[in-house]
Design a protein around this motif. Structure first.
Motif, short mmCIF file in Angstrom:
data_model
loop_
_atom_site.label_atom_id
_atom_site.label_comp_id
_atom_site.label_asym_id
_atom_site.label_seq_id
_atom_site.Cartn_x
_atom_site.Cartn_y
_atom_site.Cartn_z
N LEU A 163 0.90 -1.36 -0.01
CA LEU A 163 -0.17 -0.01 0.09
C LEU A 163 0.89 1.19 0.01
O LEU A 163 0.78 2.22 -1.03
N PRO A 164 1.66 1.39 0.86
CA PRO A 164 2.51 2.61 1.01
C PRO A 164 3.46 3.07 -0.13
O PRO A 164 4.25 3.93 -0.10
N THR A 165 3.92 1.63 -0.85
CA THR A 165 4.68 1.81 -1.94
C THR A 165 4.08 2.26 -3.06
O THR A 165 4.71 2.54 -4.19
N ALA A 166 2.73 2.15 -3.34
CA ALA A 166 1.99 2.65 -4.40
C ALA A 166 1.15 3.68 -4.31
O ALA A 166 0.72 4.33 -5.39
N TRP A 167 0.64 3.97 -3.11
CA TRP A 167 -0.28 5.18 -3.19
C TRP A 167 0.10 6.21 -1.95
O TRP A 167 0.80 5.66 -1.05
N THR A 168 -0.02 7.37 -2.22
CA THR A 168 0.48 8.20 -1.15
C THR A 168 -0.58 8.37 0.04
O THR A 168 -1.70 7.72 -0.12
N SER A 169 -0.02 8.95 1.08
CA SER A 169 -0.97 9.13 2.20
C SER A 169 -2.29 9.71 1.99
O SER A 169 -3.39 9.05 2.52
N ARG A 170 -2.22 10.78 1.12
CA ARG A 170 -3.44 11.20 0.73
C ARG A 170 -4.27 10.36 -0.01
O ARG A 170 -5.50 10.40 -0.04
N GLU A 171 -3.76 9.63 -0.84
CA GLU A 171 -4.71 8.86 -1.72
C GLU A 171 -5.01 7.62 -0.93
O GLU A 171 -6.53 7.55 -1.03
N LEU A 172 -4.47 7.18 0.01
CA LEU A 172 -5.04 6.02 0.84
C LEU A 172 -6.13 6.64 1.90
O LEU A 172 -7.27 5.82 1.91
N ALA A 173 -5.99 8.01 2.24
CA ALA A 173 -6.96 8.57 3.08
C ALA A 173 -8.26 8.71 2.09
O ALA A 173 -9.48 8.43 2.57
N TYR A 174 -7.91 9.20 1.12
CA TYR A 174 -9.29 9.48 0.28
C TYR A 174 -9.91 8.09 -0.20
O TYR A 174 -11.07 8.09 -0.33
N ALA A 175 -9.32 7.19 -0.54
CA ALA A 175 -9.70 5.81 -1.06
C ALA A 175 -10.44 5.09 0.23
O ALA A 175 -11.62 4.50 0.20
N ASP A 176 -10.27 5.66 1.47
CA ASP A 176 -10.62 4.85 2.76
C ASP A 176 -11.02 3.54 2.74
O ASP A 176 -12.11 2.96 3.10
N GLY A 177 -9.97 2.57 2.26
CA GLY A 177 -10.08 1.19 2.31
C GLY A 177 -10.96 0.66 0.87
O GLY A 177 -10.87 -0.52 0.58
N ASP A 178 -11.40 1.55 0.15
CA ASP A 178 -12.26 1.08 -1.22
C ASP A 178 -11.07 0.82 -2.16
O ASP A 178 -10.56 1.45 -2.76
N VAL A 179 -11.09 -0.57 -2.43
CA VAL A 179 -10.14 -1.16 -3.18
C VAL A 179 -10.18 -0.55 -4.89
O VAL A 179 -9.43 -0.38 -5.63
N ALA A 180 -11.59 -0.32 -5.02
CA ALA A 180 -11.89 -0.12 -6.35
C ALA A 180 -11.35 1.51 -6.80
O ALA A 180 -11.14 1.85 -7.75
N GLU A 232 0.68 11.44 -7.89
CA GLU A 232 -0.60 11.62 -6.85
C GLU A 232 -1.81 11.80 -7.67
O GLU A 232 -2.07 12.79 -8.39
N VAL A 233 -2.94 10.91 -7.55
CA VAL A 233 -4.33 11.14 -7.76
C VAL A 233 -5.20 11.33 -6.95
O VAL A 233 -5.52 10.45 -5.96
N LEU A 234 -5.84 12.38 -6.82
CA LEU A 234 -6.82 12.90 -5.77
C LEU A 234 -8.14 13.53 -6.36
O LEU A 234 -8.16 13.46 -7.98
N GLY A 235 -9.25 13.27 -5.61
CA GLY A 235 -10.47 13.93 -6.21
C GLY A 235 -10.82 15.21 -5.18
O GLY A 235 -10.45 15.63 -4.13
N ASP A 236 -11.45 16.20 -5.98
CA ASP A 236 -11.86 17.35 -5.14
C ASP A 236 -13.21 17.08 -4.35
O ASP A 236 -13.64 15.88 -4.37
N GLU A 237 -13.71 18.08 -3.93
CA GLU A 237 -14.88 18.11 -3.13
C GLU A 237 -16.16 17.28 -3.81
O GLU A 237 -17.05 16.83 -3.29
N ASP A 238 -16.04 17.67 -5.24
CA ASP A 238 -17.01 17.32 -5.94
C ASP A 238 -16.73 15.74 -6.65
O ASP A 238 -17.40 15.25 -7.47
N GLY A 239 -15.47 15.34 -6.29
CA GLY A 239 -15.02 13.91 -6.88
C GLY A 239 -14.40 14.06 -8.26
O GLY A 239 -14.16 13.15 -8.86
#
Length: 130
Positions: free
Chosen positions: A22-39, A68-75
């Motif tokens: 997990l921490p070698t493939a996604w940043t901490s912000r990406e992991l937080a955004y995904a919140d455990g959702d593997v999709a 790093e791939v994130l989503g804004d408040e609207d996704g």
């Protein structure tokens, strides 16, 4: 432009087999955004691969953590580059990205489109504006 497809079940198995992945493939912000959702993680993995393809350099030469791939408040997804990914984008004159992500039926897909700045706004090292 780059496109990539990722199997959600394959990533789920990789995560279960080695949680240190997990921490070698996604940043901490990406992991937080995904919140455990593997999709969500799979769609971001596909986006990272799509960006690498658009940059013309694959994994191994660019760390997944440099994209790093994130989503804004609207996704709405966005991409931020650091390290080797940012360096390569600068080499190519890439100033902006359009990213599209989707996941359904156990698959995740992402498209990445790179664009250069408008004429007159790009600085060339040792030269004039282009």
């Amino acid at each position: 432009m780059g496109v990539d497809l990722a199997a959600v079940t394959r990533l789920q198995a990789m995560i279960e087999d080695d949680p240190a992945f997990l921490p070698t493939a996604w940043t901490s912000r990406e992991l937080a955004y995904a919140d455990g959702d593997v999709a969500r993680l799979a769609s971001r993995w596909a986006a990272k691969e799509a960006v690498m393809k658009a940059l013309g350099i694959g994994i191994g030469r660019i760390s997944p953590l440099d994209i790093e791939v994130l989503g804004d408040e609207d996704g709405v997804p966005s991409v931020a580059l650091t390290g080797t990914a940012r360096d390569r984008a600068c080499e190519l004159g890439i100033a902006d990205w359009a990213i599209s992500l989707s996941h359904e039926g156990g698959l995740a897909i992402a498209f990445a489109i790179a664009s250069a700045p408008p004429p007159g706004q790009m600085k060339v090292l040792g030269g004039d504006d282009v």
